[in-house]
Write a protein that holds these residues in place. Sequence first.
Motif, PDB file in Angstrom:
ATOM      1  N   ARG A 147       3.007  11.132 -10.379  1.00 47.63           N
ATOM      2  CA  ARG A 147       2.975  11.246  -8.647  1.00 47.63           C
ATOM      3  C   ARG A 147       3.239  12.879  -8.342  1.00 47.63           C
ATOM      4  N   SER A 148       3.328  12.541  -6.523  1.00 49.41           N
ATOM      5  CA  SER A 148       3.685  13.632  -5.982  1.00 49.41           C
ATOM      6  C   SER A 148       5.560  13.667  -5.698  1.00 49.41           C
ATOM      7  N   THR A 149       5.325  15.094  -5.945  1.00 50.13           N
ATOM      8  CA  THR A 149       6.999  15.279  -5.647  1.00 50.13           C
ATOM      9  C   THR A 149       7.713  15.160  -4.232  1.00 50.13           C
ATOM     10  N   GLU A 150       7.141  14.396  -3.637  1.00 57.29           N
ATOM     11  CA  GLU A 150       7.381  13.835  -1.953  1.00 57.29           C
ATOM     12  C   GLU A 150       7.341  12.583  -2.349  1.00 57.29           C
ATOM     13  N   GLU A 151       7.115  11.627  -3.194  1.00 59.03           N
ATOM     14  CA  GLU A 151       6.746  10.018  -4.125  1.00 59.03           C
ATOM     15  C   GLU A 151       8.269  10.484  -5.118  1.00 59.03           C
ATOM     16  N   ARG A 152       8.156  11.032  -5.621  1.00 58.34           N
ATOM     17  CA  ARG A 152       9.623  12.005  -6.720  1.00 58.34           C
ATOM     18  C   ARG A 152      10.519  11.045  -6.423  1.00 58.34           C
ATOM     19  N   LEU A 153      10.665  12.327  -5.043  1.00 57.77           N
ATOM     20  CA  LEU A 153      11.979  12.203  -4.413  1.00 57.77           C
ATOM     21  C   LEU A 153      12.628  10.782  -3.629  1.00 57.77           C
ATOM     22  N   GLY A 154      10.680  10.713  -2.886  1.00 59.62           N
ATOM     23  CA  GLY A 154      11.087   9.238  -2.194  1.00 59.62           C
ATOM     24  C   GLY A 154      12.102   8.203  -2.958  1.00 59.62           C
TER      25      GLY A 154
END
Length: 99
Positions: free
Chosen positions: A65-72
């Motif tokens: 997963r992208s960093t944005e997805e993981r942070l979300g």
Amino acid sequence: MSDLVSLFPILFVVVAAIIAVVFVVVIVSVVANARRVRRSGHNPLTLQADLATKLLDSDALSAERSTEERLGELDRLRASAAISPDEYQAARARVLAQH
């Protein structure tokens, strides 16, 4: 040669005893594992299929997963109080460090 022939019954008994002990250990191990699985609320006869299904349905085998997805996801976990603020900060730092 006669010495070897006289040792055969003893060797036969020793080998048979070792096989019997291994058999008993395997049976005891299987029963103990089945009890533990059953006590935790699972069916020992379908455990492997249950685990495989759960793994296939999870994100564990999906593409990274992208960093944005993981942070979300971390934001959602924090908002639902599934993780503490300290856990959130530590996880966020790990995600950003991997970026």
